[in-house]
Enzyme design. Structure first.
Site, short mmCIF file in Angstrom:
data_model
loop_
_atom_site.label_atom_id
_atom_site.label_comp_id
_atom_site.label_asym_id
_atom_site.label_seq_id
_atom_site.Cartn_x
_atom_site.Cartn_y
_atom_site.Cartn_z
N ARG A 52 0.79 -1.22 0.00
CA ARG A 52 0.00 0.00 0.00
C ARG A 52 0.83 1.28 0.00
O ARG A 52 0.58 2.18 -0.80
CB ARG A 52 -0.94 0.02 1.22
CG ARG A 52 -2.22 -0.74 0.99
CD ARG A 52 -2.68 -1.41 2.25
NE ARG A 52 -1.77 -2.50 2.56
CZ ARG A 52 -1.98 -3.77 2.19
NH1 ARG A 52 -3.07 -4.08 1.55
NH2 ARG A 52 -1.11 -4.72 2.46
N THR A 53 1.80 1.37 0.89
CA THR A 53 2.50 2.65 1.01
C THR A 53 3.25 2.96 -0.29
O THR A 53 3.16 4.07 -0.81
CB THR A 53 3.46 2.63 2.22
OG1 THR A 53 2.70 2.24 3.37
CG2 THR A 53 4.08 3.99 2.48
N LYS A 80 26.36 -4.84 -3.39
CA LYS A 80 27.82 -4.84 -3.60
C LYS A 80 28.53 -4.22 -2.40
O LYS A 80 29.74 -4.14 -2.38
CB LYS A 80 28.18 -4.03 -4.85
CG LYS A 80 27.54 -4.53 -6.13
CD LYS A 80 27.96 -3.62 -7.30
CE LYS A 80 27.17 -3.95 -8.54
NZ LYS A 80 27.31 -2.90 -9.56
N ARG A 101 11.45 3.74 3.07
CA ARG A 101 11.06 2.79 4.13
C ARG A 101 12.29 1.94 4.45
O ARG A 101 12.93 1.42 3.54
CB ARG A 101 9.91 1.89 3.69
CG ARG A 101 9.67 0.74 4.68
CD ARG A 101 8.44 -0.06 4.36
NE ARG A 101 7.23 0.68 4.68
CZ ARG A 101 6.01 0.15 4.62
NH1 ARG A 101 5.84 -1.10 4.27
NH2 ARG A 101 4.96 0.88 4.93
N HIS A 129 5.27 5.84 11.35
CA HIS A 129 4.69 5.71 10.00
C HIS A 129 3.74 6.90 9.84
O HIS A 129 2.52 6.74 9.83
CB HIS A 129 3.97 4.38 9.89
CG HIS A 129 3.66 3.95 8.49
ND1 HIS A 129 3.69 4.80 7.41
CD2 HIS A 129 3.30 2.73 7.99
CE1 HIS A 129 3.37 4.13 6.32
NE2 HIS A 129 3.13 2.87 6.64
C1 NCD Z 1 1.92 -1.21 7.86
C2 NCD Z 1 3.41 -1.01 7.99
O1 NCD Z 1 4.16 -1.26 7.05
O2 NCD Z 1 3.78 -0.57 9.06
N1 NCD Z 1 1.45 -1.33 6.56
C3 NCD Z 1 1.15 -0.19 5.84
O3 NCD Z 1 2.00 0.62 5.58
N2 NCD Z 1 -0.13 -0.01 5.47
C4 NCD Z 1 1.31 -2.18 8.77
C5 NCD Z 1 1.93 -3.53 8.94
O4 NCD Z 1 2.85 -3.92 8.25
O5 NCD Z 1 1.42 -4.24 9.82
#
Ligand code: NCD
Length: 302
Positions: A52-53, A80, A101, A129
């Site tokens: 999703r993100t 590498k 991320r 997040h």
């Molecule tokens: C979450 C995350 O990556 O923290 N997912 C997201 O971004 N919608 C939740 C999760 O992984 O549980």
């Protein structure tokens, strides 16, 4: 400007993102193209799995007229031995903004220090997040007509879920009544709870039993098993933690159930058919919110 933690934001900033998201959402619904980010390039640098993100940032970029470049960390020069710092300083030469991320807490803050390009934190380990929290708050505000005094119950792995850490702060900022419920051993960090209680002069109720009555919003998350040092421990908790139609029997008919997704075994699939389950509507809100965030960090408004 960078988006690193929800704790860096104030109410008026968040409200301006919501207002812009409302406008953008209407435009998208009316099939009126948005061109505010034409000519910009957004890089999505994800070192942890994401559906999703990452895709919603890419879709948000496309919907606002920008292009995006992507990165598969296992196939990059990091394999590498290149450092994260050099990778970041390279990627910023190719784009106008980086969505990052990483499994390390503080990775986004580090990236903001080494890069001139704006950094958006798409999740740093178990820490923060912030963009998920904004879309969660936006969803609550729209579906429950406000956040203040709404009873929001956070239920799940409150110790390890970054979504919960960011959302807890955001809910306190907007004056929600907060209840924390978690399986034993997965409670929210008590220092964070105390800090938030003091900052906002509120009391946060913490429960070990399950009771979803008198709750406006039930916000769940999965057990974050990748953050456990003992995988056996994770699987033990997972088997006893599950939202079933039975547990929802005494919940109000207008309660909403939210979840950042992915959901694994903690939500019985039968709950998906319950009209209170709103997690896929919540997903949709990721687009206007992330369009508004991209516009903001890039300093562009149509
Ligand atoms: C979450 C995350 O990556 O923290 N997912 C997201 O971004 N919608 C939740 C999760 O992984 O549980």
């Amino acid at each position: 400007m960078d988006i690193i933690s929800i704790e860096d934001m104030d109410k008026s900033f968040i409200e301006s993102i919501f207002d812009r998201a409302d406008y953008l959402e209407k435009r998208l619904k009316n099939h009126e193209p948005v061109k505010s980010l034409e000519g910009y390039v957004v890089a999505t640098l994800f070192f942890e799995p994401s559906t999703r993100t990452k895709l919603s940032f890419q879709a948000a970029a496309c919907r606002a007229g920008a292009a995006y470049i992507d990165f598969i960390s296992e196939k990059s020069s990091l394999k590498k031995g290149e450092s994260l710092k050099d990778t970041l300083r390279t990627v910023e030469q190719y784009c106008d903004c980086i969505v990052l991320r990483h499994r390390y807490e503080g990775a986004a803050r580090f990236a903001a220090e080494v890069c001139d390009a704006p950094i958006i934190n798409g999740g740093d380990g178990a820490n923060q997040h912030p963009t998920q929290a904004l879309l969660d708050l936006y969803t609550i505000k729209k579906m429950k007509h406000g956040i203040k005094n709404k009873v929001v119950q956070l239920y799940g792995d409150l110790k390890n879920a970054r979504t919960m850490h960011s959302l807890l702060y955001g809910l306190a900022l907007f004056g929600a009544d907060i209840i924390l419920t978690s399986p034993a051993g997965l409670e929210m960090d008590q220092r964070l709870v105390k800090e938030i209680e003091q900052t906002f002069d509120i009391e946060i109720e913490q429960r070990t039993f399950i009771d979803f009555s008198n709750t406006d919003v039930l916000y769940m998350c999965r057990i974050q098993k990748e953050r456990f040092s003992d995988p056996l421990q994770a699987s033990l908790v997972t088997t006893e933690f599950r939202l079933t139609p039975d547990l929802l029997r005494n919940a109000s008919s207008d309660m909403i159930i939210l979840h950042p997704l992915p959901k694994i075994d903690e939500v019985d699939p039968a709950v998906d058919d319950d009209p209170r389950a709103k997690y896929f509507d919540q997903v949709a809100n990721g687009i206007p919110i992330r369009m508004a965030l991209l516009e903001t960090v890039l300093g562009v408004v149509e």
